[in-house]
Design a protein around this motif. Sequence first.
Motif, short mmCIF file in Angstrom:
data_model
loop_
_atom_site.label_atom_id
_atom_site.label_comp_id
_atom_site.label_asym_id
_atom_site.label_seq_id
_atom_site.Cartn_x
_atom_site.Cartn_y
_atom_site.Cartn_z
N LEU A 1 0.83 -1.21 0.00
CA LEU A 1 0.00 0.00 0.00
C LEU A 1 0.86 1.26 0.00
O LEU A 1 0.57 2.23 -0.72
N PHE A 2 1.93 1.25 0.79
CA PHE A 2 2.85 2.39 0.83
C PHE A 2 3.48 2.63 -0.54
O PHE A 2 3.54 3.76 -1.04
N ASN A 3 3.93 1.55 -1.18
CA ASN A 3 4.52 1.64 -2.52
C ASN A 3 3.50 2.15 -3.53
O ASN A 3 3.82 2.97 -4.40
N PHE A 4 2.25 1.70 -3.39
CA PHE A 4 1.19 2.12 -4.32
C PHE A 4 0.92 3.61 -4.20
O PHE A 4 0.75 4.31 -5.21
N LEU A 5 0.88 4.13 -2.98
CA LEU A 5 0.63 5.57 -2.79
C LEU A 5 1.77 6.42 -3.38
O LEU A 5 1.51 7.44 -4.03
N LEU A 6 3.00 5.96 -3.19
CA LEU A 6 4.12 6.70 -3.76
C LEU A 6 4.15 6.58 -5.28
O LEU A 6 4.51 7.54 -5.97
#
Length: 344
Positions: free
Chosen positions: A201-206
Amino acid sequence: MNPTALMIMLLSLAIGTTMTLMSHHWLLAWIGLEINTLAIIPLMTKTPHPRAIEAATKYFLTQASASALILFSATMNAWKTGEWSITLLSDPYTITLSMALMMKLGLAPLHFWLPEVIQGIPLSTGLILSTWQKIAPMTLLLQISHLTDLKLLITMGLTSILIGGWGGINQTQLRKVMAFSSIGHLGWMVLILKFNPQLTLFNFLLYITMTAAMFFSLMSISSTKISEISSSWPKSPILVTTMMLVLLSLAGLPPLTGFSPKLLIILELAKQNTLLLASVTMLASLLALFFYLRLTYVMILTLSPHIPPSSTHWRTTKNSPLTATMTTLALLIFPLSPTLLLII
């Protein structure tokens, strides 16, 4: 496009994604995905050009096939278990649902539609397709991550990283470069999905932040080819400079924003004692690094005074506050990564 029609389409996109995000029921999630698909097609064909019509047709056929697979698998799962809940899946249907969601996202080897579709549509619609349209399928994939087969995720992830890097090397069209960049970044997300969904999820937001910054920059200078972007320095020198940095951020070079998800994913893979997988992933990402550096090199070579006078433009580009905000986030979030991970 008529402003009223445009507002209806954008509102439908928002409603479709929100419905999928809020649903615990496969049928409601499927309806949200269908609203999303139908709402973006008029935006693709707002320019009546054969390439746009072809892109919209390819997109519709691919998304309809994936939606049919989702509906059939969810129906058979409900028949077997007696439940429509998203998190309650029986074994044979988990793989088919995962594959259908990956097809909607554009993961390799189900990526065949994404580069051609993005190439045939305007930059503004390409921005929506590369960012907003991926939120709903990714959310569903995150919800069923604990049930998904690990070997499937690793295979799809590594294949996507390889194809995302390999496919972008010889491209001269910036929209296709961004499409293969999207495939590669999604491969990183899927690779770590089973081990650490919060990191996905963190990677997706970035990824959304960096991709939006790149698309906004391309829209500001109206460039769709490498040859156009290479002569845009006189038009907007500050914007071109930040575009080079955003490309390096997408490549994952420190100390920019894109370095943090790659570093955390490699550390997580090492923590899970999958050192061979981490090594192969880092080697495969060198392909993507090559074409990002190639684009940056093209820009550097054509900086003033290398541009001939015949190709010089007046500085008429107006940078919107949204472009400035997204570019700043795409470059400077790295120090805030621990805080963001704690929030997620």
